[in-house]
Enzyme design. Structure first.
Site, PDB file in Angstrom:
ATOM      1  N   SER A  10     -12.874   1.859  -3.235  1.00  0.00           N
ATOM      2  CA  SER A  10     -13.915   1.088  -3.913  1.00  0.00           C
ATOM      3  C   SER A  10     -14.727   0.269  -2.903  1.00  0.00           C
ATOM      4  O   SER A  10     -15.878  -0.070  -3.162  1.00  0.00           O
ATOM      5  CB  SER A  10     -13.282   0.145  -4.927  1.00  0.00           C
ATOM      6  OG  SER A  10     -12.387  -0.731  -4.260  1.00  0.00           O
ATOM      7  N   CYS A  72      -7.186   4.318  -2.518  1.00  0.00           N
ATOM      8  CA  CYS A  72      -7.386   3.176  -3.399  1.00  0.00           C
ATOM      9  C   CYS A  72      -6.353   3.305  -4.522  1.00  0.00           C
ATOM     10  O   CYS A  72      -6.309   4.342  -5.195  1.00  0.00           O
ATOM     11  CB  CYS A  72      -8.804   3.251  -3.972  1.00  0.00           C
ATOM     12  SG  CYS A  72      -9.174   2.020  -5.226  1.00  0.00           S
ATOM     13  N   CYS A 191      -2.173  -2.401  -2.911  1.00  0.00           N
ATOM     14  CA  CYS A 191      -3.629  -2.414  -2.922  1.00  0.00           C
ATOM     15  C   CYS A 191      -4.032  -2.320  -1.466  1.00  0.00           C
ATOM     16  O   CYS A 191      -3.506  -3.067  -0.627  1.00  0.00           O
ATOM     17  CB  CYS A 191      -4.168  -3.698  -3.533  1.00  0.00           C
ATOM     18  SG  CYS A 191      -5.960  -3.869  -3.327  1.00  0.00           S
ATOM     19  N   HIS A 193      -6.468  -3.219   0.097  1.00  0.00           N
ATOM     20  CA  HIS A 193      -7.110  -4.416   0.683  1.00  0.00           C
ATOM     21  C   HIS A 193      -6.093  -5.414   1.243  1.00  0.00           C
ATOM     22  O   HIS A 193      -6.406  -6.174   2.148  1.00  0.00           O
ATOM     23  CB  HIS A 193      -7.904  -5.169  -0.393  1.00  0.00           C
ATOM     24  CG  HIS A 193      -9.254  -4.601  -0.684  1.00  0.00           C
ATOM     25  ND1 HIS A 193      -9.435  -3.394  -1.297  1.00  0.00           N
ATOM     26  CD2 HIS A 193     -10.491  -5.099  -0.462  1.00  0.00           C
ATOM     27  CE1 HIS A 193     -10.730  -3.176  -1.448  1.00  0.00           C
ATOM     28  NE2 HIS A 193     -11.389  -4.189  -0.942  1.00  0.00           N
TER      29      HIS A 193
HETATM   30  N1  DGL Z   1      -8.436  -1.292  -2.627  1.00  0.00           N
HETATM   31  C1  DGL Z   1      -8.282  -0.969  -3.995  1.00  0.00           C
HETATM   32  C2  DGL Z   1      -6.814  -0.667  -4.325  1.00  0.00           C
HETATM   33  O1  DGL Z   1      -6.112  -0.200  -3.492  1.00  0.00           O
HETATM   34  C3  DGL Z   1      -8.787  -1.872  -5.060  1.00  0.00           C
HETATM   35  C4  DGL Z   1      -9.757  -2.896  -4.828  1.00  0.00           C
HETATM   36  C5  DGL Z   1     -10.642  -3.080  -6.030  1.00  0.00           C
HETATM   37  O2  DGL Z   1     -10.272  -3.830  -6.952  1.00  0.00           O
HETATM   38  O3  DGL Z   1     -11.700  -2.485  -6.008  1.00  0.00           O
HETATM   39  O4  DGL Z   1      -6.353  -0.877  -5.406  1.00  0.00           O
END
Ligand code: DGL
Length: 273
Positions: A10, A72, A191, A193
């Protein structure tokens, strides 16, 4: 003709996965796409995440990619199964789209001695229940505790992850998770991130809790996949090239991306849909 491996997120988070892919599979070519203009996905509905992810997969196929990794968790949780079952058969029956949840759940149970693991992810990932469902297949009997951390991605996407203000929300979600069980001994950052918050997360973890990050697990699983699928390995080009695309502003992407990827990159704008 052989083509780069597509890596999708994302926003910036998938770059933490790409960094590991590059480490473990350095010869392959990669195209990264961050849908920054529509991030975060974590609070969006199933239908929306599916729609956006499908647009991204189509974009990768238009670039010639044969193999796409959804780097993601939210997209893997909310869109992957539909795409594999409903869309791939007519979009490209010989192409493959893989996610990050399976490679993680296959091994996560090996990290715990108390048989209790914690999963921290976006609201979407937690609500989908994908982790408990998948973990039950590989490690029946494992107790899985989940905590949604809706403030973490916005803090990270806005460059606040190493500022003192982030401490409040890091501590809050960790405390909430360990209130569910004090015997959790392994914690997955579910996640892509969250590795950017690693230092802060570690500082608030109860002593002795192992922090499991996905990048390495996903990369070693892809190494195995390419070994056991030599036909697919041949369809992935190996010239050590990388290209980065964002649906938002490339200059901003370049600045933020170097934090997630650990080196300077050049990005181009692209539109989806
Ligand atoms: N990086 C994404 C994940 O692994 C999500 C981040 C978002 O909320 O867009 O879930």
């Amino acid at each position: 003709m052989a083509a780069p491996i597509g890596v999708f997120d994302s926003g910036y988070g998938g770059l933490t996965i790409l960094k590991e892919l590059k480490k473990q599979l350095p010869n392959y070519d990669y195209i990264y796409l961050g849908d920054n203009a529509r991030a975060p996905y974590g609070t969006r509905s199933f239908e929306t995440v599916y729609q956006y992810t499908l647009e991204a997969v189509n974009w990768f196929f238009d670039q010639g990619c044969e193999l796409v990794i959804l780097a993601c968790n939210t997209a893997s949780a909310k869109a992957l199964r539909n795409i594999q079952q409903k869309d791939l058969p007519h979009l490209g029956p010989n192409k493959r789209v893989l996610g990050v949840i399976r490679p993680t759940t296959e091994v996560l149970g090996n990290f715990t001695t108390t048989q209790q693991v914690g999963i921290m992810g976006t609201l979407g990932t937690v609500q989908s229940n994908s982790y408990p469902i998948e973990l039950a297949k590989f490690f029946p009997g494992l107790k899985v505790f989940q905590q949604a951390c809706p403030m973490w991605v916005p803090l990270i996407e806005n460059g606040e992850f190493d500022h003192p203000g982030a401490d409040y929300f890091v501590k809050q979600y960790i405390d909430e998770l360990f209130k569910q069980s004090a015997d959790i001994d392994s914690l997955l950052l579910a996640c892509t991130h969250y590795p950017l918050l690693e230092a802060k997360i570690r500082s608030f973890l109860p002593p002795g809790v192992k922090l499991v990050e996905q990048g390495e697990l996903v990369a070693s699983s892809l190494v195995k996949y390419l070994k056991t699928h030599p036909d697919m390995a041949l369809k992935c080009s190996q010239n050590k090239q990388m290209a980065f695309f964002t649906t938002d502003e490339p200059a901003l992407f370049e600045k933020q991306a170097s934090l997630f990827f650990g080196q300077k990159i050049e990005a181009k704008h692209t539109d989806l849909a």
